[in-house]
Write an enzyme that holds these catalytic residues in place. Sequence first.
Site, short mmCIF file in Angstrom:
data_model
loop_
_atom_site.label_atom_id
_atom_site.label_comp_id
_atom_site.label_asym_id
_atom_site.label_seq_id
_atom_site.Cartn_x
_atom_site.Cartn_y
_atom_site.Cartn_z
N HIS A 39 0.71 -1.23 -0.19
CA HIS A 39 -0.06 -0.03 0.10
C HIS A 39 0.92 1.23 -0.01
CE1 HIS A 39 -3.82 -2.36 0.45
NE2 HIS A 39 -3.24 -2.89 1.45
N HIS A 72 -2.74 -2.55 8.09
CA HIS A 72 -3.95 -2.87 7.24
C HIS A 72 -4.43 -1.54 6.73
CE1 HIS A 72 -8.00 -4.12 6.36
NE2 HIS A 72 -8.53 -3.22 7.24
#
Length: 143
Positions: free
Chosen positions: A34, A133
Amino acid sequence: MAVRSLWWTAVLLLALTVSVCRGQQRYLIFLNRHVDFPWNPPLNYSQYCNFMMVNRSINAPGSCRPINTFVHAPAASLIALCANQPNRSLPFSQQQFPVTVCRLIRRIPTCTYRGTPHNHRVQVGCWGGLPVHLQNTTTTLAS
Ligand SMILES: *[C@@H]1O[C@H](CO)[C@@H](O)[C@H](O)[C@H]1NC(C)=O
Ligand SMILES: *[C@@H]1O[C@H](CO)[C@@H](O)[C@H](O)[C@H]1NC(C)=O
Ligand SMILES: *[C@@H]1O[C@H](CO)[C@@H](O)[C@H](O)[C@H]1NC(C)=O
Ligand SMILES: *[C@@H]1O[C@H](CO)[C@@H](O)[C@H](O)[C@H]1NC(C)=O
């Protein structure tokens, strides 16, 4: 008695090490999946997505992630979100960051994505004080 407590100390230390490593491992996976920074805006975001999904080995063989977002912010800014945050907390950034959202448009012959740029607030999941996350990215701040 002394041996017994030594044994438990060893077990406790091992458990602690394993759980801390797990958190760090999840953080490294989060970074790989990410975070892309520093970064120059590409001419073609779809090409960028198709390159990055392969470059970061994000898709397991034979499968395509339906959506993946890259955040163009320093890792330190994302770690800061998790400072003093309990495990499983989901803090939002106050700041907006450039993000690229990659959405799957074809699976065959290879995973093919359409990329779109946004300036979004970023919501991360924290574990052991680290982001592990990417929950979502959004234009509006959820209350
Ligand atoms: C961007 O790249 C994609 C994938 O290679 C291509 O299909 C699309 O036509 C390109 N868009 C522009 C505006 O060049
Ligand atoms: C990913 O991109 C970097 C920088 O362009 C390059 O050095 C590296 O070889 C690439 N890795 C893969 C697996 O494509
Ligand atoms: C959060 O998880 C980490 C890693 O497993 C652990 O070391 C820490 O004690 C946990 N913190 C809380 C508040 O549960
Ligand atoms: C974020 O959440 C919204 C609403 O729940 C959803 O429509 C959107 O696809 C999500 N975006 C990402 C990048 O997961």
